[in-house]
Scaffold this motif. Structure first.
Motif, PDB file in Angstrom:
ATOM      1  N   TYR A  61       6.023  21.088 -23.877  1.00  0.00           N
ATOM      2  CA  TYR A  61       5.970  20.639 -22.483  1.00  0.00           C
ATOM      3  C   TYR A  61       7.028  19.584 -22.185  1.00  0.00           C
ATOM      4  N   GLN A  62       7.012  18.559 -23.027  1.00  0.00           N
ATOM      5  CA  GLN A  62       7.961  17.461 -22.815  1.00  0.00           C
ATOM      6  C   GLN A  62       9.388  17.963 -22.841  1.00  0.00           C
ATOM      7  N   TYR A  63       9.643  18.788 -23.818  1.00  0.00           N
ATOM      8  CA  TYR A  63      10.995  19.301 -23.990  1.00  0.00           C
ATOM      9  C   TYR A  63      11.428  20.099 -22.762  1.00  0.00           C
ATOM     10  N   ALA A  64      10.473  20.901 -22.286  1.00  0.00           N
ATOM     11  CA  ALA A  64      10.780  21.761 -21.131  1.00  0.00           C
ATOM     12  C   ALA A  64      11.122  20.918 -19.915  1.00  0.00           C
ATOM     13  N   GLN A  69      15.106  19.166 -15.929  1.00  0.00           N
ATOM     14  CA  GLN A  69      15.875  18.161 -15.211  1.00  0.00           C
ATOM     15  C   GLN A  69      17.352  18.290 -15.500  1.00  0.00           C
ATOM     16  N   GLN A  70      17.655  18.626 -16.748  1.00  0.00           N
ATOM     17  CA  GLN A  70      19.058  18.752 -17.138  1.00  0.00           C
ATOM     18  C   GLN A  70      19.748  19.864 -16.396  1.00  0.00           C
ATOM     19  N   ARG A  71      19.101  21.014 -16.418  1.00  0.00           N
ATOM     20  CA  ARG A  71      19.821  22.181 -15.923  1.00  0.00           C
ATOM     21  C   ARG A  71      19.415  22.569 -14.524  1.00  0.00           C
ATOM     22  N   ARG A  72      18.482  21.849 -13.983  1.00  0.00           N
ATOM     23  CA  ARG A  72      18.032  22.118 -12.623  1.00  0.00           C
ATOM     24  C   ARG A  72      17.590  23.553 -12.450  1.00  0.00           C
ATOM     25  N   ILE A  73      16.736  24.011 -13.357  1.00  0.00           N
ATOM     26  CA  ILE A  73      16.147  25.341 -13.176  1.00  0.00           C
ATOM     27  C   ILE A  73      14.652  25.173 -12.995  1.00  0.00           C
ATOM     28  N   THR A  74      13.987  26.268 -12.693  1.00  0.00           N
ATOM     29  CA  THR A  74      12.539  26.163 -12.507  1.00  0.00           C
ATOM     30  C   THR A  74      11.864  25.843 -13.824  1.00  0.00           C
ATOM     31  N   PHE A  75      10.659  25.345 -13.686  1.00  0.00           N
ATOM     32  CA  PHE A  75       9.945  24.936 -14.896  1.00  0.00           C
ATOM     33  C   PHE A  75       9.667  26.115 -15.823  1.00  0.00           C
ATOM     34  N   GLU A  76       9.318  27.248 -15.209  1.00  0.00           N
ATOM     35  CA  GLU A  76       9.014  28.404 -16.054  1.00  0.00           C
ATOM     36  C   GLU A  76      10.212  28.788 -16.885  1.00  0.00           C
ATOM     37  N   GLU A  77      11.378  28.813 -16.243  1.00  0.00           N
ATOM     38  CA  GLU A  77      12.567  29.191 -16.991  1.00  0.00           C
ATOM     39  C   GLU A  77      12.899  28.139 -18.040  1.00  0.00           C
ATOM     40  N   ALA A  78      12.727  26.892 -17.638  1.00  0.00           N
ATOM     41  CA  ALA A  78      13.000  25.824 -18.600  1.00  0.00           C
ATOM     42  C   ALA A  78      12.081  25.960 -19.808  1.00  0.00           C
ATOM     43  N   TYR A  79      10.834  26.315 -19.500  1.00  0.00           N
ATOM     44  CA  TYR A  79       9.866  26.489 -20.601  1.00  0.00           C
ATOM     45  C   TYR A  79      10.314  27.588 -21.547  1.00  0.00           C
ATOM     46  N   LYS A  80      10.789  28.671 -20.945  1.00  0.00           N
ATOM     47  CA  LYS A  80      11.237  29.783 -21.802  1.00  0.00           C
ATOM     48  C   LYS A  80      12.391  29.338 -22.681  1.00  0.00           C
ATOM     49  N   VAL A  81      13.314  28.613 -22.080  1.00  0.00           N
ATOM     50  CA  VAL A  81      14.451  28.130 -22.854  1.00  0.00           C
ATOM     51  C   VAL A  81      13.965  27.231 -23.987  1.00  0.00           C
ATOM     52  N   ALA A  82      13.018  26.363 -23.632  1.00  0.00           N
ATOM     53  CA  ALA A  82      12.503  25.440 -24.645  1.00  0.00           C
ATOM     54  C   ALA A  82      11.881  26.208 -25.801  1.00  0.00           C
ATOM     55  N   VAL A  83      11.106  27.215 -25.432  1.00  0.00           N
ATOM     56  CA  VAL A  83      10.465  28.023 -26.465  1.00  0.00           C
ATOM     57  C   VAL A  83      11.496  28.628 -27.386  1.00  0.00           C
ATOM     58  N   GLN A  84      12.529  29.141 -26.784  1.00  0.00           N
ATOM     59  CA  GLN A  84      13.565  29.764 -27.607  1.00  0.00           C
ATOM     60  C   GLN A  84      14.212  28.771 -28.534  1.00  0.00           C
ATOM     61  N   MET A  85      14.505  27.608 -27.986  1.00  0.00           N
ATOM     62  CA  MET A  85      15.239  26.650 -28.795  1.00  0.00           C
ATOM     63  C   MET A  85      14.379  26.088 -29.914  1.00  0.00           C
ATOM     64  N   LEU A  86      13.111  25.989 -29.658  1.00  0.00           N
ATOM     65  CA  LEU A  86      12.264  25.349 -30.654  1.00  0.00           C
ATOM     66  C   LEU A  86      11.556  26.359 -31.554  1.00  0.00           C
ATOM     67  N   HIS A  87      11.752  27.628 -31.294  1.00  0.00           N
ATOM     68  CA  HIS A  87      11.057  28.668 -32.052  1.00  0.00           C
ATOM     69  C   HIS A  87       9.548  28.489 -31.987  1.00  0.00           C
ATOM     70  N   TYR A  88       9.059  28.013 -30.841  1.00  0.00           N
ATOM     71  CA  TYR A  88       7.633  27.721 -30.846  1.00  0.00           C
ATOM     72  C   TYR A  88       7.052  27.993 -29.473  1.00  0.00           C
ATOM     73  N   ASP A  89       6.122  28.889 -29.375  1.00  0.00           N
ATOM     74  CA  ASP A  89       5.503  29.195 -28.090  1.00  0.00           C
ATOM     75  C   ASP A  89       4.009  29.001 -28.195  1.00  0.00           C
ATOM     76  N   PRO A  90       3.469  27.980 -27.583  1.00  0.00           N
ATOM     77  CA  PRO A  90       2.038  27.741 -27.727  1.00  0.00           C
ATOM     78  C   PRO A  90       1.184  28.824 -27.093  1.00  0.00           C
ATOM     79  N   ASN A  91       1.773  29.582 -26.177  1.00  0.00           N
ATOM     80  CA  ASN A  91       0.956  30.577 -25.504  1.00  0.00           C
ATOM     81  C   ASN A  91       1.026  31.925 -26.183  1.00  0.00           C
ATOM     82  N   GLU A  92       1.785  31.984 -27.221  1.00  0.00           N
ATOM     83  CA  GLU A  92       1.966  33.278 -27.859  1.00  0.00           C
ATOM     84  C   GLU A  92       0.662  33.759 -28.477  1.00  0.00           C
ATOM     85  N   ASN A  93       0.555  35.037 -28.521  1.00  0.00           N
ATOM     86  CA  ASN A  93      -0.602  35.626 -29.170  1.00  0.00           C
ATOM     87  C   ASN A  93      -0.686  35.112 -30.599  1.00  0.00           C
ATOM     88  N   ILE A  94      -1.852  34.654 -30.939  1.00  0.00           N
ATOM     89  CA  ILE A  94      -1.946  33.910 -32.193  1.00  0.00           C
ATOM     90  C   ILE A  94      -1.666  34.792 -33.400  1.00  0.00           C
TER      91      ILE A  94
END
Lengths: 356, 276, 340
Positions: A61-64, A69-94
């Motif tokens: 969340y924090q990262y997203a 703010q950095q890239r001025r994109i929507t939160f959802e997209e930022a979240y996706k980017v964050a997930v990609q960069m961190l290799h970690y998706d909390p919402n992913e199917n367990i």
């Protein structure tokens, strides 16, 4: 006799089958131990994974937000980017996340940090583990060898003053936690009398790492207090184990026979008692060695020593869980591996346990 | 029975010291109530009649802090020992007596708990749960210590199971409940009691460790918390050192007392032939 | 053989195979008992003798129900039993067991009273404490340990071996069994005490009409207790000779029995034995690879090629013998006054 005569090896396939069968028969003991270890490792993987998933909070969340703010994109997209960069998706199917984790582990990838980029568990292990091992193994071997020597001696001279002193020492050293002993040493030897440094593994300002003498001397000087603290507390345990084992051995008939033959105490001690009494201690030693990989978290935190234990605790506190997952698994893996090795070596040193 | 206990020096001394601790836990706060409010004028006072251990950095009486903290220390140790013994012996007896698949499953689980290093997991667990009460800390601490006890009891049960007097119970058609509770348990009871005290010792060790890292700060009068706070303030300052030494000594004394009790009980309950 | 009355217990074609898993793929099989047939009658004392490892203890445990045979049937009073746990409680309480090591057979942390009380209470749930106490007093009188209170309040380690063995007997008869299996009950007792214990067992047999299966490797005590009973000589899991003990000892027919009798030292200054046992070797065959025919083939002096292939039971005037080459075996008595 019997069975083998009735079975004729007609085809090469049958012969191969016989070879495989003979292999399994011969090494049954080892193979079953290896199988058990693998099962334990798998279950450990599962447990660590699910344990860490239970921690509340969402670090992505924090990262997203930062990315948004950095890239001025929507939160959802930022979240996706964050997930990609961190290799970690909390919402992913367990289950899918678990499979990913599992396949990563098999390939040797122990996880990446979600707080700092370019930091992976493997790199942390590479840099920090040697320091932890340096401290812990020095301390372990010192306390072991001092312990068994003293233990052997007092076992033979049970009525003497040495034994009473040893008992008092065992009681006290077993009652002080190692980190508290470390605190005491730091207070007295480092701060009060300024004999040893209180922190770190070497003084980065005055020496450069490498195989040069000043560096080695500095490292040793910095390592003195931690090793001393650890040894003081743990030697008592080895003395106690060795003494108990020796007393058991000394009661055996072959020692009596040796005494009757006129052998001196020292000969008996070195030739007969030590080898036999050490057998059960070898398993203890192996297990203690395996435990080293868990990292002495508190000791390292008191001395600010950059070892694996401090790293694990720091990362847990800063909620960098992906990397912690891998580090804990690594420790568990090493414990299982070392225990397995000890079990395999033991029949080699103790003839009574050998299988045909 | 009382005579047997009193004739054993270790046991008597150990029990007396522990009894003192228990007394302090219950009676102490009544006689010496602790006032947590900071008194800024009385920081770092030296030892005196009014403040036998001096005051800390906020002017609070250290002696009374320690008396107040004895209760939480004891609670943690006790709860953790109870949990460890209950879980460990139940699973150990079950695993040893039932055998077969149940045994293999329980052993596999026990192996995991024995392989993964305890301390990092304590930290993880402490992050998952907020440690607000002594029971919570006790649960975290005993989560790892039951495994060793389980394995040890399983070994004992396995060997007892093959003994003649258990076999004949089967011939005489006596129920499983009778065999476990009336025949097996009395033989391992001494072992369980000794392990109870051992569990208390290791619980204190682990809990003070957790407090030193700063993860369990629910009760600042707990001895481990005092140590942690004093260290946090910087041990270069000898005043902090002084404050730290009191709870440290108290912890060590308690551990020694517990050790004496363990050794005394071992001597008492497992008489061994004297070795020449 | 014609039976005058129905046997109390019948063992038919009992085979016992122990599997030891020594590898992932193959198991070592120990064929411990092979085709054992035995009938036990009410009120008789029957002895099982043989060297160590011949399977007599295993057979004893099968009779008591501790082991379930790999194949074969057990009939108790006409009812077919398929194992200790599968039949109702009442029927199997008719068989009890006396162990060899009296110290291991009693729970060290329970008093004698507690150890004796529990099984009686388990069997007779409705009895009151005073009823059971009375029964215990009777038992202690029967086994000869008086005053009862003195012994009941003690722990096993406070009694002598002979006293403990009597307690085991009391425990066995406390459930009113019809059959008692005694596994080498006197082998751990001082020689001086043995006679009184054996006499106790004989009196129990007479008084309560209980059958005894007496397992031993010692021929002299066997001879004493089974004076008017039968003996089964076992070798490698088979009963090689079975008959009245007087006849078998006097004129053994199976080569193994002959060697066994001949191995007993004779306290007669005029008798000089040649010191040689009629055996080809002292080595026991392995239980893993049982030969097809006679198990005794390797050691037998009188064997022939046919013995390797098959072996079957023969009836002689004195005994039932498992030997296909009986004609070659001498039938004169080993020692004239043996068996009397």
């Amino acid at each position: 006799m019997g069975n083998s005569e009735t079975f004729e090896e007609k085809t090469p396939f049958a012969k191969l089958l016989r070879v495989v069968q003979a292999f399994f028969v011969k090494h049954h003991y080892i193979l079953s131990k290896i199988a058990m270890s693998i099962v334990t490792m798998l279950l450990t993987m599962v447990m660590i994974f699910f344990l860490l998933r239970m921690i509340p909070g969402d670090p992505v969340y924090q990262y997203a937000i930062g990315i948004q703010q950095q890239r001025r994109i929507t939160f959802e997209e930022a979240y996706k980017v964050a997930v990609q960069m961190l290799h970690y998706d909390p919402n992913e199917n367990i289950l899918r996340a678990f499979l990913r984790y599992f396949s990563g582990l098999i390939q040797g990838d122990l996880g990446h940090s979600i707080i700092e980029t370019n930091v992976s568990a493997n790199s942390l292990i590479r840099t920090r583990l040697p320091w932890t091992l340096f401290l812990s193994s020095c301390a372990l071997f010192i306390s072991f060898f001092v312990g068994i020597t003293v233990g052997g001696y007092v076992a033979q001279h049970r009525k003497g003053l040495a034994n009473k002193a040893a008992s008092v020492y065992i009681a006290l050293s077993g009652s002080i936690p190692d980190y508290l002993m470390a605190l005491l040493l730091v207070i007295n030897l480092a701060y009060k009398y300024k004999l040893f440094p209180a922190q770190y593994n070497y003084d980065a300002f005055s020496v450069t790492p490498g195989f040069n003498l000043p560096f080695i001397r500095d490292v040793l000087w910095h390592g003195c207090l931690p090793i001393l603290a650890y040894s003081l507390v743990n030697t008592g345990n080895w003395i106690m184990q060795m003494r108990g084992s020796c007393i058991g051995v000394l009661g055996e008939d072959y020692i009596l026979a040796a005494k009757a033959r006129g052998l001196s105490s020292r000969t008996i001690r070195s030739r007969y008692m030590k080898k036999n009494a050490l057998l059960p201690l070898v398993t203890s030693l192996g297990m203690a060695f395996g435990g080293l990989f868990g990292g002495a978290v508190l000791m390292e935190s008191i001395f600010n020593y950059p070892g694996l234990g401090l790293e694990i605790s720091g990362r847990i506190l800063s909620k960098d869980y992906m990397v912690v997952q891998g580090l804990i698994f690594f420790s568990g893996f090493m414990v299982i591996l070392v225990n397995l090795l000890v079990e395999m070596i033991y029949p080699w040193i103790d003839p009574r346990v050998r299988r045909e | 029975m009382i005579k047997r206990i009193t004739s054993n020096v270790q046991l008597t001394v150990g029990l007396m010291i522990m009894a003192m601790f228990v007394l302090v836990t219950f009676v102490g706060p009544i006689i010496f109530p602790y006032d947590p409010n900071p008194v800024v004028t009385e920081i770092y006072l030296p030892n005196s009649l009014a403040h036998p251990f001096g005051t800390d950095w906020m002017g609070r009486d250290v002696f009374r802090q320690m008396i107040g903290g004895a209760g939480s220390v004891f609670q943690i140790a006790f709860y953790a020992a109870v949990i460890t013994v209950l879980v460990g012996s139940t699973l150990g007896i079950l695993s040893g007596y039932a055998g077969g698949k149940i045994d293999k499953i329980i052993m596999a689980v026990t192996n995991i708990f024995l392989s993964v290093p305890a301390f990092p997991v304590y930290l993880v667990l402490a992050s998952i749960m907020t440690l607000e009460s002594p029971l919570a800390i006790a649960v975290v601490v005993s989560a790892w210590s039951w495994a060793g006890l389980c394995r040890a009891i399983r070994v004992q049960v396995l060997s007892l199971k093959e003994r003649d007097f258990i076999q004949i119970c089967k011939v005489m058609r006596m129920g499983t409940g009778h065999i476990i509770f009336k025949e097996l348990m009395p033989n391992i009871l001494s072992y369980i009691i000794i392990n109870f005290v051992i569990a208390m010792r290791s619980a204190i060790l682990a809990s003070v460790g957790i407090m030193l890292v700063g993860l369990a700060s629910y009760d600042p009068t707990n001895w481990g918390a005092i140590v942690s706070a004093a260290r946090g303030r910087g041990l270069i300052n000898p005043m902090n050192v002084r404050i730290l030494l009191y709870p440290l000594t108290a912890i060590v004394i308690f551990q020694v007392a517990a050790l004496l009790v363990v050794n005394g009980l071992d001597e008492l309950l497992n008489p061994r032939l004297k070795v020449m | 053989m014609e039976y005058i009355r129905e046997p109390l217990m019948q063992l038919k074609n009992i085979n016992m195979v122990f599997q030891k898993q020594s590898s992932l793929l193959t198991d070592k099989k120990f064929h411990v008992l092979k085709d054992v047939n035995l009938d036990i009658f009410e009120g008789e004392i029957i002895a099982l003798v043989g060297e160590s490892g011949c399977g007599k203890t295993t057979l004893g445990k099968i009779i008591t129900g501790l082991y379930k045979p790999t194949s074969g049937d057990i009939y108790l009073e006409g009812e077919r039993m398929t194992g200790l746990l599968s039949k109702s409680i009442t029927s199997y309480n008719k068989v009890q067991f006396i162990q060899q090591d009296s110290y291991a057979a009693l729970n060290p942390v329970r008093t004698i009273y507690q150890s004796l009380y529990a099984p009686i209470k388990t069997k007779n749930r409705s009895w009151s404490r005073s009823q059971i106490n009375r029964k215990l007093e009777e038992l202690m009188e029967v086994i000869g340990l008086q005053p009862a209170d003195q012994f009941l309040s003690k722990y096993p380690h406070q009694l002598s071996g002979g006293q403990r063995q009597r307690i085991l007997m009391a425990r066995a008869i406390s459930l009113d069994p019809k059959l008692i299996v005694a596994d080498e009950p006197v082998s751990m007792i001082d020689v001086s005490m043995r006679l009184s214990l054996l006499n106790l067992m004989k009196s129990l047999n007479k008084r309560y009409n209980m059958s005894f299966v007496y397992i031993s490797h010692d021929l002299s005590t066997t001879r004493y207790i089974a004076q008017n009973g039968r003996v089964c000589v076992m070798y490698l899991g088979e009963i090689v000779e079975m008959g009245q003990i007087k006849d078998v000892i006097r004129s053994p027919r199976h080569p193994y029995t002959r060697a066994l009798i001949q191995a007993v030292p004779v306290p007669d200054p005029d008798y000089v034995s040649d010191g040689e046992l009629p055996l080809k070797s002292m080595q026991l065959a392995a239980l893993e690879d049982r030969p097809k025919g006679c198990s005794f083939y390797e050691r037998c002096l009188y064997s022939c090629e046919a013995c390797r292939e098959r072996v079957y039971h023969r009836d002689t005037p004195t005994a039932k013998v498992l030997c296909s080459h009986l004609e070659a075996v001498p039938d004169k008595p080993i020692y004239e006054t043996f068996g009397e």
